[in-house]
Design a protein around this motif. Structure first.
Motif, PDB file in Angstrom:
ATOM      1  N   PRO A   1      -0.030   7.776   8.134  1.00 51.12           N
ATOM      2  CA  PRO A   1       1.036   6.553   7.909  1.00 51.12           C
ATOM      3  C   PRO A   1       1.521   6.485   6.507  1.00 51.12           C
ATOM      4  O   PRO A   1       1.299   5.425   5.811  1.00 51.12           O
ATOM      5  CB  PRO A   1      -0.048   5.414   8.047  1.00 51.12           C
ATOM      6  CG  PRO A   1      -1.520   6.205   7.416  1.00 51.12           C
ATOM      7  CD  PRO A   1      -1.444   7.526   7.960  1.00 51.12           C
ATOM      8  N   ALA A   2       2.204   7.476   6.258  1.00 51.43           N
ATOM      9  CA  ALA A   2       2.866   7.548   5.080  1.00 51.43           C
ATOM     10  C   ALA A   2       4.472   7.704   5.339  1.00 51.43           C
ATOM     11  O   ALA A   2       5.018   8.295   6.193  1.00 51.43           O
ATOM     12  CB  ALA A   2       2.594   8.930   4.246  1.00 51.43           C
TER      13      ALA A   2
ATOM     14  N   ALA B   1      11.343   7.059  -0.414  1.00 50.72           N
ATOM     15  CA  ALA B   1      10.279   6.529   0.556  1.00 50.72           C
ATOM     16  C   ALA B   1       9.994   5.259  -0.102  1.00 50.72           C
ATOM     17  O   ALA B   1      10.086   4.163   0.786  1.00 50.72           O
ATOM     18  CB  ALA B   1       9.027   7.204   0.799  1.00 50.72           C
ATOM     19  N   ALA B   2       9.469   5.074  -1.459  1.00 50.67           N
ATOM     20  CA  ALA B   2       8.913   3.893  -1.766  1.00 50.67           C
ATOM     21  C   ALA B   2      10.172   2.921  -1.954  1.00 50.67           C
ATOM     22  O   ALA B   2      10.050   1.702  -1.844  1.00 50.67           O
ATOM     23  CB  ALA B   2       8.164   4.098  -3.394  1.00 50.67           C
TER      24      ALA B   2
ATOM     25  N   SER C   1       0.973  -1.276  -0.001  1.00 46.99           N
ATOM     26  CA  SER C   1      -0.042  -0.006  -0.038  1.00 46.99           C
ATOM     27  C   SER C   1       0.805   1.359   0.046  1.00 46.99           C
ATOM     28  O   SER C   1       0.743   2.109  -0.718  1.00 46.99           O
ATOM     29  CB  SER C   1      -0.955  -0.072   1.117  1.00 46.99           C
ATOM     30  OG  SER C   1      -1.938  -0.847   0.920  1.00 46.99           O
ATOM     31  N   LEU C   2       1.866   1.473   0.766  1.00 45.22           N
ATOM     32  CA  LEU C   2       2.608   2.545   0.862  1.00 45.22           C
ATOM     33  C   LEU C   2       3.582   2.812  -0.319  1.00 45.22           C
ATOM     34  O   LEU C   2       3.469   3.869  -0.752  1.00 45.22           O
ATOM     35  CB  LEU C   2       3.720   2.234   2.105  1.00 45.22           C
ATOM     36  CG  LEU C   2       3.104   2.361   3.508  1.00 45.22           C
ATOM     37  CD1 LEU C   2       4.008   1.882   4.439  1.00 45.22           C
ATOM     38  CD2 LEU C   2       2.826   3.752   3.772  1.00 45.22           C
ATOM     39  N   THR C   3       3.973   1.664  -0.876  1.00 43.73           N
ATOM     40  CA  THR C   3       4.792   1.559  -2.311  1.00 43.73           C
ATOM     41  C   THR C   3       3.700   2.331  -3.294  1.00 43.73           C
ATOM     42  O   THR C   3       4.205   3.135  -4.100  1.00 43.73           O
ATOM     43  CB  THR C   3       5.227   0.510  -2.833  1.00 43.73           C
ATOM     44  OG1 THR C   3       6.323   0.129  -1.506  1.00 43.73           O
ATOM     45  CG2 THR C   3       6.109   0.587  -3.847  1.00 43.73           C
TER      46      THR C   3
ATOM     47  N   LEU D   1      -4.346   1.581   6.086  1.00 46.35           N
ATOM     48  CA  LEU D   1      -3.396   1.401   6.940  1.00 46.35           C
ATOM     49  C   LEU D   1      -3.926   2.492   8.361  1.00 46.35           C
ATOM     50  O   LEU D   1      -3.217   2.441   9.250  1.00 46.35           O
ATOM     51  CB  LEU D   1      -2.099   1.838   6.314  1.00 46.35           C
ATOM     52  CG  LEU D   1      -1.455   0.754   5.298  1.00 46.35           C
ATOM     53  CD1 LEU D   1      -0.303   1.258   5.099  1.00 46.35           C
ATOM     54  CD2 LEU D   1      -1.621  -0.588   6.023  1.00 46.35           C
ATOM     55  N   PHE D   2      -4.595   3.328   7.840  1.00 50.19           N
ATOM     56  CA  PHE D   2      -4.696   4.376   9.120  1.00 50.19           C
ATOM     57  C   PHE D   2      -5.223   3.628  10.437  1.00 50.19           C
ATOM     58  O   PHE D   2      -4.470   4.119  11.535  1.00 50.19           O
ATOM     59  CB  PHE D   2      -5.680   5.522   8.630  1.00 50.19           C
ATOM     60  CG  PHE D   2      -5.809   6.602   9.833  1.00 50.19           C
ATOM     61  CD1 PHE D   2      -5.017   7.392  10.061  1.00 50.19           C
ATOM     62  CD2 PHE D   2      -6.927   6.573  10.413  1.00 50.19           C
ATOM     63  CE1 PHE D   2      -5.001   8.422  10.962  1.00 50.19           C
ATOM     64  CE2 PHE D   2      -7.255   7.458  11.663  1.00 50.19           C
ATOM     65  CZ  PHE D   2      -6.186   8.481  11.944  1.00 50.19           C
ATOM     66  N   ALA D   3      -6.174   3.056  10.259  1.00 51.01           N
ATOM     67  CA  ALA D   3      -6.750   2.305  11.478  1.00 51.01           C
ATOM     68  C   ALA D   3      -5.637   1.376  12.255  1.00 51.01           C
ATOM     69  O   ALA D   3      -5.578   1.696  13.696  1.00 51.01           O
ATOM     70  CB  ALA D   3      -8.064   1.606  11.224  1.00 51.01           C
TER      71      ALA D   3
END
Length: 547
Positions: free
Chosen positions: A262-263, A355-356, A129-131, A417-419
């Protein structure tokens, strides 16, 4: 007309000089990289000035500048609740709730937290998800960069995007977080100066500040210019009324306001701070800078509507600031201002690329090969830089929409991802199965909600040939069976935003319910730092926490 600006050659020469300077900074920074920690988190030694500068410059990208001006031109303040207002909210919330705790954990990436708290499965899903989110963010910046090159040179947009991609790959590859930090701070200064110059020129053109703030409908859609809340009657929020209008409004605040928390690029700067106090204070200062400088392109967008209210949606969304520069600045200041735009998008692009790449080259590699050495992870992270940027290039070429591509990237993190991220720190009862259920439920609810709301958003975005010039109508209208001629891009983004509220609700409910039902068979894992030592959750409240 693209490529017709009389002094376009000057602008391109100025940009060329600027790019060479950035490459030199990357080369200089590469001399300071001794290992993975230096490359990923700048050796954890950023002071308040550098940390604030790189935080602000990372957030302030082409979406805020070019996309923000365009959305203000079309929708007024309602169009920029996502950014800059939501993005500034993110920085304040991160500073108050999360910066101290994240820095205390001494992680190298955000994936470390998910993996240590919820296991390898959640670590892999969070990395995906983050990537994806970071690559979408990079894609938005590349569209901005390509638009600038296309505008001043007449080269096809795809060529402009490709050129910008190459430059970003080189200096990010060389210096990692040191390179990104040094260029970010330099770019922060350039873009602030450029925005002030443009604002000084633009405000008198509109009749002064009083005229700007007293005008009721200085935007294409004739919405109340400075509205923060859904309006009564048909206006609602972006013309959506009832609970749907309020959901859209919530989504506008949450997409970046919560989704960016959440980044990786935000937390990478937190992890690079020299201590918890710097991590927290820099978030507040960056937030204040963001609100101040971030509203400048918004005001410029409103002013340009007064000067030229006849732009089509495609030109309005991405090119307002370029029109202002060529129409109202002398050649020298046009070069300065366009360099400022490039500074803004480069500062965001390099951060997201790193970041990715760090999650691919560091986390993914470690999961596949647990005994990997520091030298191997550093090499893998560098190799990931051109790969990540290449995929971002594909996204940029496909979507070519700065603001929406940027916002939807963070909506991905909001729904998935936030929760689990918040619960990782503040709810000891959250377990592995609950986090996985939260991730899946958020995405499923988002997809279902999108298709549920799409018929309504298609109907809301019908366009008539009588309302637009023929060439503009041909560029935006799509025939949808049973509906007619529709501005499909707007309908698609609207449905995605509105459904993200249901997705977040589903994510939270799934996390709580599944964690409670399965806690006996799947005991929650404790919160630990990078060394596996228990990490206390105390003194976390931003400026109120102890140093």
């Amino acid at each position: 007309m693209e490529g017709s600006y009389q002094y376009g050659g000057w602008v391109l020469v100025g940009l060329g000089i600027y790019m060479v300077l950035m490459l030199l900074v990357g080369w200089y920074a590469s001399k300071k990289v001794q290992g993975t920690e230096d490359y990923l988190v700048a050796g954890r030694r950023l002071g308040l000035f550098l940390c604030t500068g790189t935080l602000f410059a990372t957030w302030f990208g082409s979406g805020t500048c070019m996309g923000g001006a365009g959305n203000a031109y079309i929708f007024g303040n309602q169009g920029v609740i996502f950014d800059p207002w939501g993005a500034a909210l993110c920085l304040f919330l991160a500073g108050f709730f999360f910066a101290r705790l994240m820095r205390r954990g001494r992680y190298l990436t955000l994936v470390d937290l998910f993996q240590l708290r919820y296991g390898n499965g959640m670590g892999i899903l969070s990395a995906i998800s983050l990537t994806v989110a970071e690559m979408g963010w990079v894609g938005a910046q590349l569209v901005g960069f390509g638009t600038i090159i296309h505008f001043f040179s007449g080269l096809p947009l795809g060529w402009g995007i490709a050129i910008s991609t190459l430059i970003l790959v080189v200096y990010t590859y060389l210096g990692g977080m040191w390179s990104v930090t040094l260029t970010d701070v330099f770019q922060m200064i350039i873009l602030t100066v450029g925005m002030i110059v443009m604002l000084v020129v633009a405000v008198p053109l509109a009749g002064g500040w009083g005229e700007i703030f007293s005008s009721h409908t200085s935007n294409m859609m004739e919405l109340p210019t400075w509205s923060f809340l859904p309006e009564k009657g048909d206006a609602g929020f972006l013309y959506y009324t009832g609970y749907v209008g309020w959901f859209y409004w919530l989504a506008a605040w949450m997409a970046i306001g919560l989704g960016s928390i959440p980044a990786q690029d935000l937390m990478q700067r937190t992890l690079s701070a020299k201590d918890e106090k710097v991590a927290s204070y820099s978030s507040y200062l960056a937030g204040l800078l963001y609100v101040t400088v971030g509203m400048m392109p918004v005001v410029i967008g409103l002013i340009y509507f007064k000067l030229n209210p006849n732009l089509g949606p495609e030109d309005a969304l991405n090119k307002i600031l370029l029109f202002m520069a060529t129409d109202h600045l002398n050649p020298f200041f046009a070069v300065v201002f366009v360099s400022a735009l490039v500074a803004a998008l480069m500062s965001s692009s390099d951060s997201a690329i790193l970041a990715a790449s760090s999650m691919v080259g560091y986390n993914a590699y470690k999961i596949l090969k647990p005994d990997v050495t520091t030298e191997q992870t550093l090499k893998a992270t560098r190799i990931a830089v051109p790969i990540v940027t290449g995929i971002s290039l594909i996204l940029a070429l496909y979507f070519e929409a700065i603001y929406n591509l940027m916002v939807i990237s963070w909506s991905v993190l909001l729904v998935s991802l936030f929760a689990p991220y918040v619960a990782a720190y503040f709810w000891k009862g959250a377990n592995r199965l609950g986090a996985l259920a939260s991730y899946v439920a958020g995405f499923v609810a988002w997809i279902v909600g999108y298709y549920a709301y799409l018929p309504m958003t298609l109907e809301a975005n019908k366009v008539s040939p009588d309302c637009l010039p023929p060439e503009t109508f041909a560029s935006v209208a799509t025939t949808v069976e049973g509906v007619g001629q529709v501005y499909f891009d707007w309908a698609m983004w609207d449905a995605l935003y509105i459904s993200s509220v249901w997705a977040l609700i589903a994510s939270v409910v799934a996390l709580v319910v599944v964690s409670l039902l399965t806690r006996s068979m799947d005991p929650p894992m404790p919160l630990v730092d990078i060394d596996g030592e228990p990490m206390p959750v105390r003194n976390w409240m931003g400026i109120f926490g102890k140093a």
